[in-house]
Design an enzyme around this catalytic site. Structure first.
Site, PDB file in Angstrom:
ATOM      1  N   SER A  18      63.490 112.765 -27.658  1.00 29.92           N
ATOM      2  CA  SER A  18      64.671 113.535 -27.238  1.00 29.92           C
ATOM      3  C   SER A  18      64.958 114.664 -28.237  1.00 29.92           C
ATOM      4  O   SER A  18      65.424 115.739 -27.841  1.00 29.92           O
ATOM      5  CB  SER A  18      65.887 112.635 -27.042  1.00 29.92           C
ATOM      6  OG  SER A  18      66.352 112.135 -28.262  1.00 29.92           O
ATOM      7  N   ASN A  19      64.665 114.446 -29.511  1.00 29.85           N
ATOM      8  CA  ASN A  19      64.818 115.551 -30.468  1.00 29.85           C
ATOM      9  C   ASN A  19      63.784 116.629 -30.223  1.00 29.85           C
ATOM     10  O   ASN A  19      64.094 117.823 -30.305  1.00 29.85           O
ATOM     11  CB  ASN A  19      64.725 115.024 -31.906  1.00 29.85           C
ATOM     12  CG  ASN A  19      66.031 114.433 -32.371  1.00 29.85           C
ATOM     13  OD1 ASN A  19      66.984 115.168 -32.638  1.00 29.85           O
ATOM     14  ND2 ASN A  19      66.108 113.114 -32.419  1.00 29.85           N
ATOM     15  N   ARG A  96      56.477 106.385 -39.265  1.00 26.49           N
ATOM     16  CA  ARG A  96      55.406 105.994 -40.168  1.00 26.49           C
ATOM     17  C   ARG A  96      55.836 106.254 -41.604  1.00 26.49           C
ATOM     18  O   ARG A  96      56.452 107.285 -41.886  1.00 26.49           O
ATOM     19  CB  ARG A  96      54.153 106.853 -39.923  1.00 26.49           C
ATOM     20  CG  ARG A  96      53.494 106.655 -38.593  1.00 26.49           C
ATOM     21  CD  ARG A  96      52.616 105.441 -38.542  1.00 26.49           C
ATOM     22  NE  ARG A  96      51.668 105.363 -39.627  1.00 26.49           N
ATOM     23  CZ  ARG A  96      51.023 104.234 -39.961  1.00 26.49           C
ATOM     24  NH1 ARG A  96      51.236 103.128 -39.300  1.00 26.49           N
ATOM     25  NH2 ARG A  96      50.158 104.230 -40.971  1.00 26.49           N
ATOM     26  N   ILE A  97      55.501 105.325 -42.490  1.00 29.23           N
ATOM     27  CA  ILE A  97      55.694 105.591 -43.916  1.00 29.23           C
ATOM     28  C   ILE A  97      54.506 106.426 -44.374  1.00 29.23           C
ATOM     29  O   ILE A  97      53.355 106.101 -44.062  1.00 29.23           O
ATOM     30  CB  ILE A  97      55.796 104.267 -44.706  1.00 29.23           C
ATOM     31  CG1 ILE A  97      57.082 103.543 -44.293  1.00 29.23           C
ATOM     32  CG2 ILE A  97      55.766 104.516 -46.210  1.00 29.23           C
ATOM     33  CD1 ILE A  97      57.237 102.149 -44.863  1.00 29.23           C
ATOM     34  N   LEU A  98      54.790 107.520 -45.066  1.00 23.59           N
ATOM     35  CA  LEU A  98      53.735 108.482 -45.402  1.00 23.59           C
ATOM     36  C   LEU A  98      53.290 108.324 -46.855  1.00 23.59           C
ATOM     37  O   LEU A  98      54.104 107.994 -47.727  1.00 23.59           O
ATOM     38  CB  LEU A  98      54.260 109.900 -45.165  1.00 23.59           C
ATOM     39  CG  LEU A  98      54.651 110.160 -43.701  1.00 23.59           C
ATOM     40  CD1 LEU A  98      55.538 111.394 -43.589  1.00 23.59           C
ATOM     41  CD2 LEU A  98      53.414 110.296 -42.837  1.00 23.59           C
ATOM     42  N   ASN A 112      62.578 115.992 -41.945  1.00 20.26           N
ATOM     43  CA  ASN A 112      62.724 114.727 -41.219  1.00 20.26           C
ATOM     44  C   ASN A 112      64.158 114.596 -40.731  1.00 20.26           C
ATOM     45  O   ASN A 112      65.084 115.147 -41.333  1.00 20.26           O
ATOM     46  CB  ASN A 112      62.391 113.550 -42.142  1.00 20.26           C
ATOM     47  CG  ASN A 112      62.460 112.209 -41.420  1.00 20.26           C
ATOM     48  OD1 ASN A 112      61.987 112.085 -40.279  1.00 20.26           O
ATOM     49  ND2 ASN A 112      63.047 111.212 -42.054  1.00 20.26           N
ATOM     50  N   HIS A 114      67.015 111.665 -39.861  1.00 15.02           N
ATOM     51  CA  HIS A 114      67.284 110.240 -40.111  1.00 15.02           C
ATOM     52  C   HIS A 114      68.692 109.918 -39.603  1.00 15.02           C
ATOM     53  O   HIS A 114      69.654 110.620 -39.937  1.00 15.02           O
ATOM     54  CB  HIS A 114      67.172 109.934 -41.602  1.00 15.02           C
ATOM     55  CG  HIS A 114      67.328 108.484 -41.901  1.00 15.02           C
ATOM     56  ND1 HIS A 114      66.314 107.559 -41.645  1.00 15.02           N
ATOM     57  CD2 HIS A 114      68.376 107.769 -42.370  1.00 15.02           C
ATOM     58  CE1 HIS A 114      66.750 106.350 -41.971  1.00 15.02           C
ATOM     59  NE2 HIS A 114      67.992 106.453 -42.412  1.00 15.02           N
ATOM     60  N   THR A 146      60.044 114.096 -49.143  1.00 18.75           N
ATOM     61  CA  THR A 146      59.341 113.951 -50.425  1.00 18.75           C
ATOM     62  C   THR A 146      58.677 112.571 -50.404  1.00 18.75           C
ATOM     63  O   THR A 146      58.801 111.837 -49.420  1.00 18.75           O
ATOM     64  CB  THR A 146      60.324 114.038 -51.612  1.00 18.75           C
ATOM     65  OG1 THR A 146      61.242 112.944 -51.509  1.00 18.75           O
ATOM     66  CG2 THR A 146      61.077 115.359 -51.634  1.00 18.75           C
ATOM     67  N   GLU A 179      72.328 114.886 -33.313  1.00 18.05           N
ATOM     68  CA  GLU A 179      70.937 115.112 -33.737  1.00 18.05           C
ATOM     69  C   GLU A 179      70.369 116.340 -33.039  1.00 18.05           C
ATOM     70  O   GLU A 179      69.732 117.197 -33.651  1.00 18.05           O
ATOM     71  CB  GLU A 179      70.064 113.889 -33.401  1.00 18.05           C
ATOM     72  CG  GLU A 179      70.488 112.628 -34.129  1.00 18.05           C
ATOM     73  CD  GLU A 179      69.439 111.517 -34.080  1.00 18.05           C
ATOM     74  OE1 GLU A 179      68.252 111.795 -33.853  1.00 18.05           O
ATOM     75  OE2 GLU A 179      69.819 110.350 -34.286  1.00 18.05           O
TER      76      GLU A 179
END
Ligand code: GAR
Length: 217
Positions: A18-19, A96-98, A112, A114, A146, A179
């Site tokens: 949706s974003n 996903r954790i980057l 990002n 949040h 970051t 958002e």
């Protein structure tokens, strides 16, 4: 005379998108002056891929389960993003954790969204935790990415009041409205060169923002 090419962005998603749709709509209406070069999802069933296709935007699925490590997934993802040489990478519900090497590669060039008033409630279940804590307000933050998960400097926040009988779902719906308003704004600031990350701080129109970032009323 040939026209100057628009700055390119690559959008990463995992779900409904949706974003992404809010960004597409602002691009289509001419308010957001960039080209969405590609939408990449780590999940083939993400509805956001349909939204992109409907608008004639290129899509790619890179399934993290096809990789034997977080590092190898991120290395391939980076190679695919860099094919477009984007001005900005936009994480729009990319769950996903980057790796640090990936985030460092795009430092100052990756945003990002949040669903909390960061630094409050990093991680998951943000609305549930805000309601359980008895908070008066919840909200959404756009921040630079970051190596620190949900920890890069804030760019803009929007608040919503938590009502007496609020549920996780009703709160999520209210926050999503905000958002969709603030993500295109932050992207526009960036592509207009008004927004920068400098020494782990956000600079907007040459001014260092405070910890919350720009606060939308
Ligand atoms: C949004 O609420 C976004 O803030 C959140 O995922 C949702 C994606 O919705 N992002 C995170 O939780 C990142 N940690 P969408 O796919 O409809 O844009």
């Amino acid at each position: 005379m040939s026209e100057t090419p628009l700055p390119k962005i690559v959008v990463l998603i995992s779900g409904s998108g949706s974003n992404l749709q809010a960004i597409i709509d602002q691009v289509t209406q001419g308010n957001l002056k960039c080209e969405i070069a590609c939408v990449i999802s780590n999940r083939a069933e993400a509805f956001g891929l349909e939204r992109a296709k409907q608008s004639g935007i290129k899509t790619q699925v890179i399934n993290h389960k096809d990789f034997d490590s977080r590092e190898s997934f991120d290395v391939f993802l980076q190679s695919q993003i860099d094919l477009y040489n984007p001005t900005l990478v936009v994480l729009a519900g990319f769950m996903r954790i980057l790796t640090a090497s990936f985030t460092e590669h795009y430092e100052g060039k990756m945003l990002n969204i949040h669903p909390s008033l960061l630094p409050k409630y990093q991680g998951l279940l943000t609305h549930k935790r805000a309601i359980a804590a008895g908070d008066d307000f919840a909200g959404v933050t756009i921040h630079f990415v970051t190596a620190q998960l949900d920890g890069g400097p804030n760019i803009i926040q929007a608040k919503v009041a938590i009502d007496k009988d609020e549920t996780e779902n009703s709160l999520a719906q209210k926050v999503l409205v905000k958002e969709h308003l603030i993500y295109p704004m932050a992207i526009q600031w960036f592509i207009e060169n008004r927004l920068k990350m400098n020494q782990n701080q956000t600079v907007l129109d040459e001014k260092v923002l405070n910890e919350q970032g720009f606060e939308l009323d």
